[in-house]
Design a protein around this motif. Structure first.
Motif, PDB file in Angstrom:
ATOM      1  N   SER A 562     -10.140   5.894  86.575  1.00 57.97           N
ATOM      2  CA  SER A 562     -10.562   5.505  85.248  1.00 57.97           C
ATOM      3  C   SER A 562     -10.496   3.998  85.064  1.00 57.97           C
ATOM      4  O   SER A 562      -9.625   3.317  85.572  1.00 57.97           O
ATOM      5  CB  SER A 562      -9.667   6.183  84.203  1.00 57.97           C
ATOM      6  N   ARG A 563     -11.451   3.481  84.278  1.00 61.15           N
ATOM      7  CA  ARG A 563     -11.426   2.073  83.916  1.00 61.15           C
ATOM      8  C   ARG A 563     -10.369   1.805  82.848  1.00 61.15           C
ATOM      9  O   ARG A 563     -10.030   0.674  82.547  1.00 61.15           O
ATOM     10  CB  ARG A 563     -12.796   1.650  83.379  1.00 61.15           C
ATOM     11  N   GLN A 564      -9.918   2.854  82.255  1.00 61.99           N
ATOM     12  CA  GLN A 564      -8.892   2.722  81.234  1.00 61.99           C
ATOM     13  C   GLN A 564      -7.531   2.895  81.905  1.00 61.99           C
ATOM     14  O   GLN A 564      -7.200   3.955  82.391  1.00 61.99           O
ATOM     15  CB  GLN A 564      -9.098   3.785  80.152  1.00 61.99           C
ATOM     16  N   GLY A 565      -6.738   1.827  81.968  1.00 61.41           N
ATOM     17  CA  GLY A 565      -5.516   1.852  82.738  1.00 61.41           C
ATOM     18  C   GLY A 565      -4.276   1.986  81.890  1.00 61.41           C
ATOM     19  O   GLY A 565      -4.312   2.439  80.740  1.00 61.41           O
ATOM     20  N   THR A 566      -3.150   1.551  82.471  1.00 64.94           N
ATOM     21  CA  THR A 566      -1.853   1.695  81.811  1.00 64.94           C
ATOM     22  C   THR A 566      -1.799   0.942  80.494  1.00 64.94           C
ATOM     23  O   THR A 566      -1.211   1.427  79.518  1.00 64.94           O
ATOM     24  CB  THR A 566      -0.744   1.204  82.754  1.00 64.94           C
ATOM     25  N   GLU A 567      -2.427  -0.241  80.422  1.00 61.50           N
ATOM     26  CA  GLU A 567      -2.374  -1.028  79.199  1.00 61.50           C
ATOM     27  C   GLU A 567      -3.049  -0.292  78.049  1.00 61.50           C
ATOM     28  O   GLU A 567      -2.532  -0.255  76.928  1.00 61.50           O
ATOM     29  CB  GLU A 567      -3.038  -2.395  79.428  1.00 61.50           C
ATOM     30  N   GLU A 568      -4.253   0.288  78.316  1.00 65.16           N
ATOM     31  CA  GLU A 568      -4.950   1.018  77.260  1.00 65.16           C
ATOM     32  C   GLU A 568      -4.164   2.273  76.859  1.00 65.16           C
ATOM     33  O   GLU A 568      -4.086   2.631  75.683  1.00 65.16           O
ATOM     34  CB  GLU A 568      -6.355   1.404  77.732  1.00 65.16           C
ATOM     35  N   PHE A 569      -3.583   2.941  77.858  1.00 62.59           N
ATOM     36  CA  PHE A 569      -2.774   4.134  77.579  1.00 62.59           C
ATOM     37  C   PHE A 569      -1.572   3.774  76.707  1.00 62.59           C
ATOM     38  O   PHE A 569      -1.294   4.417  75.692  1.00 62.59           O
ATOM     39  CB  PHE A 569      -2.316   4.748  78.904  1.00 62.59           C
ATOM     40  N   LYS A 570      -0.857   2.728  77.085  1.00 58.84           N
ATOM     41  CA  LYS A 570       0.304   2.270  76.323  1.00 58.84           C
ATOM     42  C   LYS A 570      -0.121   1.838  74.923  1.00 58.84           C
ATOM     43  O   LYS A 570       0.544   2.142  73.931  1.00 58.84           O
ATOM     44  CB  LYS A 570       0.971   1.114  77.058  1.00 58.84           C
ATOM     45  N   ASN A 571      -1.266   1.158  74.844  1.00 61.98           N
ATOM     46  CA  ASN A 571      -1.757   0.677  73.556  1.00 61.98           C
ATOM     47  C   ASN A 571      -2.023   1.837  72.604  1.00 61.98           C
ATOM     48  O   ASN A 571      -1.655   1.804  71.432  1.00 61.98           O
ATOM     49  CB  ASN A 571      -3.044  -0.121  73.783  1.00 61.98           C
ATOM     50  N   GLU A 572      -2.643   2.905  73.117  1.00 62.17           N
ATOM     51  CA  GLU A 572      -2.956   4.045  72.259  1.00 62.17           C
ATOM     52  C   GLU A 572      -1.688   4.772  71.821  1.00 62.17           C
ATOM     53  O   GLU A 572      -1.570   5.205  70.685  1.00 62.17           O
ATOM     54  CB  GLU A 572      -3.910   4.995  72.990  1.00 62.17           C
ATOM     55  N   VAL A 573      -0.729   4.914  72.736  1.00 59.48           N
ATOM     56  CA  VAL A 573       0.524   5.586  72.398  1.00 59.48           C
ATOM     57  C   VAL A 573       1.284   4.827  71.323  1.00 59.48           C
ATOM     58  O   VAL A 573       1.776   5.395  70.348  1.00 59.48           O
ATOM     59  CB  VAL A 573       1.391   5.767  73.663  1.00 59.48           C
ATOM     60  N   THR A 574       1.389   3.511  71.480  1.00 58.82           N
ATOM     61  CA  THR A 574       2.200   2.718  70.553  1.00 58.82           C
ATOM     62  C   THR A 574       1.507   2.522  69.216  1.00 58.82           C
ATOM     63  O   THR A 574       2.173   2.310  68.191  1.00 58.82           O
ATOM     64  CB  THR A 574       2.511   1.342  71.157  1.00 58.82           C
ATOM     65  N   LEU A 575       0.166   2.599  69.183  1.00 58.68           N
ATOM     66  CA  LEU A 575      -0.555   2.371  67.932  1.00 58.68           C
ATOM     67  C   LEU A 575      -0.749   3.640  67.114  1.00 58.68           C
ATOM     68  O   LEU A 575      -0.284   3.757  65.986  1.00 58.68           O
ATOM     69  CB  LEU A 575      -1.921   1.748  68.219  1.00 58.68           C
TER      70      LEU A 575
END
Length: 846
Positions: A562-575
């Motif tokens: 996926s082009r969506q990595g750990t940063e995007e995953f973390k961003n969605e969880v925290t937001l």
């Protein structure tokens, strides 16, 4: 004078008798019930409780014969959906439908004891213990009075029409087989020669359509989501859901309507096709039936069009649609030259060339797999093992996957392959067994020698590779554990740092977000079964699941590629864990297992807005009031992000595919992987990594990397214009003078013809003033300068009040094409050039 009025009365009476002879009079009997003391005569009508269906006597077409049937009570033309005495009509109006002394529902003629039709159940009960009821589903049931046990129902004996929740197929416990059979003609509902059958004799059920015992068409095998030969139904899935039950007790198929308030039916026609129909509103204000498609529809839909071992594919030119599968040749070349492929194909070198050294399989892509009634099915076998199983049996001619994604399950054919055709909407791969010579031709010259050389090299380097692989795996697992530990430390304990070094108090708290165990997710999704798969995005697949407490969920699994990595995953969880609003999708939790990352959301049964608004059939189901509710709901959700939530959030990726629809078609904004938090006094931010979706990005963000709340306002304006028009902003036809929807809307606005952009499927059934106001709001949102665009609180106020609106200034990205010379004009009505001419290496499509 008396004679004159008497003549007029006789004429009126004659006219009324003619009208009432079609479906009887409007005299309704009871509330959908028949009992020993309540029966209906010709001219009386039994209406269901919700008045959806009616039961009574009718004469079809120009016929004068009388039949007892069930028809739509409120749908256009009141089509008949079931007939009791279809092969035994009454030739006058003396018919009576009642319950007899044995508790059966009986049709007879007045003053005659012999029945014309009966439910014919064997029961020891008397007539006083049974009653008949017409349900709002169109099902007529005969039941016991005390226990309401259903003794007989019309859904078990269908005629030519399939209704929602009606089962087709075999009940093995009773031996009852439910099939559809056509009428003889429009004037004769008698049993015709076309039948629609669920094949229950094989391990992989399929729907068959016969005419005079000749197979005309088949649906393809059941892949867990829908029929493999009809991928367009599985992809859109906007109007109905199929459900297959296949066990020792029964093999049945049924379907349910997704959207309430619609009438749908499938009819097997006497001409030899099955057609699905939908009742919808017309521009004139009434309703009519529209066709959602019929089968067979194309030349390659006809069963066995190219014979055994043949493949059918339609071309845009005059080429013959039939070819032979790899390793085969026409059985009769002369017949093929005359475009007759009924004789099929045979192996080039005979069956004896198979099962020898060097044979293998050649892939035939995107096809409707051959008739599976002669195939062997192993649903639990891994697809990787399918080839090995087929290779071990010399009679195995081909294999393929059960599910469309071919991740699990195995179908193996032993013998002839028939009715293989290429599908436009995306079929499956078929792996055809060929001999060594054919395999060499398919893979290139000297392919076998190259394979031998590769095997020798592989044997020499295998020990070294095993050692290096083991060492790499150990280090990879160690780094994965370190990344997961760092992620949870960052997500639960660290504060959120802004560009101006400010910190929010919420960042210091642990997010109130459950962490799901992988075993829970596996149980909920049946081990990520293909039957639970909802779709695929750039991030990875999405699966439907159900927790132990009954809660339905959607599991978004981020694939390793996926082009969506750990940063995007973390961003969605925290937001999103901190956000609660009726127009934002709810995040239930997350799951991390080894290298896999998963987000668990609430399940949205109606998928995303783009499945409706950009679909020819789907958008017909969205009237203006529903579209306005969606426009307003999205605005309230964005306003919450910008102003009312604990964190000021810029979404940065507002688009139709990121607006999900719940069961009531309420919009919910999703996908916060690219979102960013702002401080309370922060106005804008800058980034070197421009991410988002072409067509929705504001000019200052696309060109300079500047983003703010006004960036989301621009995206919202594009969304609004797309919802009104039913067209995508960046998908305009090459012959159009406008590069995009924004340019089209602006030109029409300047010419005073703004309403010309309204979706044609709405007809004239919309308030022109309200629609025009929404178009103006959309144009205000896409103005070129960010400072000119309204804020979301102003937009919500504009949508809810009739206050005067400012005139919009010219939008961004409105280049026009020079149609006369076929080239895009270099002049622009906006200060910025079209983003069609801009290359952004950092742009990420989502």
């Amino acid at each position: 004078m008396i004679i004159y009025f008497a003549k007029k009365f006789l004429l009126l009476q004659t006219f009324l008798l003619f009208v009432f002879s079609q479906f009887g009079t409007s005299q309704n009997v009871s509330d959908g019930f028949l009992t020993i003391s309540k029966h209906i005569r010709d001219g009386q009508v039994l209406v269901s409780k919700g008045e959806n269906f009616a039961l009574g006597f009718f004469s079809p077409g120009v016929s004068t014969n009388r039949y007892v049937g069930i028809w739509y009570n409120k749908a256009p033309e009141n089509p008949v959906v079931w007939v009791a005495n279809r092969d035994n009509p009454i030739n006058d109006s003396s018919g009576i439908l009642s319950i007899d002394a044995h508790g059966n529902l009986v049709l007879r003629v007045k003053d005659q004891n012999q029945s014309i039709w009966s439910t014919n159940i064997t029961s020891k009960s008397t007539n006083k213990s049974t009653f008949a009821q017409l349900l709002d589903s169109g099902n007529l049931q005969l039941a016991l009075d005390k226990t309401s046990e259903v003794l007989w129902q019309s859904f078990d004996y269908p005629t030519d029409t399939n209704l929602p929740n009606m089962e087709l197929g075999l009940d093995r416990s009773t031996g009852l087989s439910r099939i559809l059979t056509s009428s003889k003609s429009k004037d004769d509902p008698g049993t015709g020669n076309c039948s629609y059958v669920l094949n229950t004799n094989s391990s992989s059920p399929e729907l068959y359509l016969y005419k005079s015992n000749i197979l005309l068409w088949r649906s393809g095998h059941w892949n867990g989501i829908g029929w493999s030969g009809l991928p367009q139904l599985s992809k859109s899935n906007l109007l109905y859901n199929y459900s297959l039950v296949n066990n020792q007790t029964e093999t049945t198929i049924s379907w349910t309507e997704i959207l309430p308030g619609t009438f749908q039916r499938s009819v097997v026609n006497e001409l030899g096709y099955i057609e699905r129909l939908l009742s919808r509103d017309t521009r004139e204000g009434g309703k009519k039936w529209i066709s959602l498609g019929k089968m067979p529809d194309k030349l390659c839909d006809n069963y066995g069009k190219c014979g055994t071992f043949g493949k059918c594919q339609l071309h845009n030119d005059t080429r013959f649609e039939c070819t032979c599968l790899p390793g085969f040749q026409p059985k009769s070349p002369s017949e093929w030259l005359s475009r007759n492929a009924s004789g099929g194909c045979v192996r080039k070198r005979g069956q004896e060339s198979i099962c020898k050294s060097g044979d293998g399989f050649v892939t035939v892509e995107n096809v409707k797999l051959p008739d599976s009634s002669v195939a062997q099915l192993d649903e639990k076998l891994r697809f990787e093992e399918c080839e090995q199983k087929c290779r071990q049996n010399c009679s195995c001619t081909a294999y393929g996957g059960v599910a469309t994604e071919e991740q699990v399950g195995c179908l193996r054919w032993h013998g002839d392959l028939i009715d293989t055709s290429v599908l436009d909407g995306g079929g499956q791969n078929l792996y055809v067994r060929v001999d060594a010579l054919e395999l060499g031709h398919s893979n290139g010259f000297f392919a076998n020698k190259r394979r031998l050389a590769i095997m020798i090299v592989a044997l020499l380097v295998t020990p070294l590779l095993i050692f290096l692989s083991a060492y790499w795996l150990i280090r990879r697992k160690r780094k994965a554990r370190e990344r997961q530990l760092k992620f949870f430390i960052d997500a639960t304990t660290s504060s959120t740092t802004f560009q101006d070094s400010q910190k929010l108090d919420e960042g210091r708290r642990k997010p109130d977000l459950p962490i799901f165990d992988i075993s829970t997710i596996l149980t909920a999704t049946d081990n990520f079964s293909p039957t639970k798969r909802l779709g695929q995005g750039g991030f990875g697949p999405v699966y439907k699941g159900q927790l132990a407490n009954g809660q339905e969920i959607a599991v978004k699994a981020l694939s390793r590629s996926s082009r969506q990595g750990t940063e995007e995953f973390k961003n969605e969880v925290t937001l999103i864990a901190k956000l609660q609003h009726r127009n934002l999708v709810r995040l239930f939790g997350c799951c991390i297992h080894k290298e896999e990352k998963m987000l668990i959301y609430e399940y949205m049964p109606n998928k995303s807005l783009d499945f409706f608004i950009f679909d020819e059939i789907g958008r017909q189901l969205l009237d203006w009031s529903k579209r306005f509710e969606i426009i307003s709901g999205i605005a309230r959700g964005v306003l919450y992000l910008h102003q009312d939530s604990r964190l000021k959030i810029i979404h940065r990726d507002l688009k139709t595919s990121n607006v999900l629809l719940d069961a009531a078609m309420n919009p919910k904004i999703s996908d916060f992987g690219l979102a960013r938090m702002f401080g309370d006094d922060q106005i804008e931010a800058n980034t070197k990594r421009v991410v988002g979706t072409y067509g929705y990005m504001a000019p200052e963000y696309a060109m300079e990397g500047l983003y703010s709340t006004k960036s989301d306002v621009f995206s919202y304006g594009v969304l609004t214009l797309e919802i009104i028009s039913g067209k995508k902003n960046n998908h305009y036809h090459v012959a159009s003078p406008w590069l995009n929807l924004i340019g089209h809307a602006w030109d029409l606005w300047m010419e005073g013809k703004a309403l010309d952009i309204v979706d044609s499927s709405l007809g004239q059934a919309y308030p022109a003033h309200e629609v025009s106001r929404c178009i103006q709001i959309g144009l205000l949102c896409v103005q070129e300068q960010a400072m000119d665009r309204p804020t979301m609180i102003e937009i919500v106020f504009m949508l809810g009040n009739e206050t005067p609106l400012p005139a919009p200034k010219k939008p961004a990205f409105i280049n026009r094409r020079n149609i006369s010379n076929g080239q895009d004009s270099s002049s622009s009505t906006g200060a910025l050039g079209s983003i069609n001419d801009v290359t952004m290496s950092a742009l990420e499509a989502r």
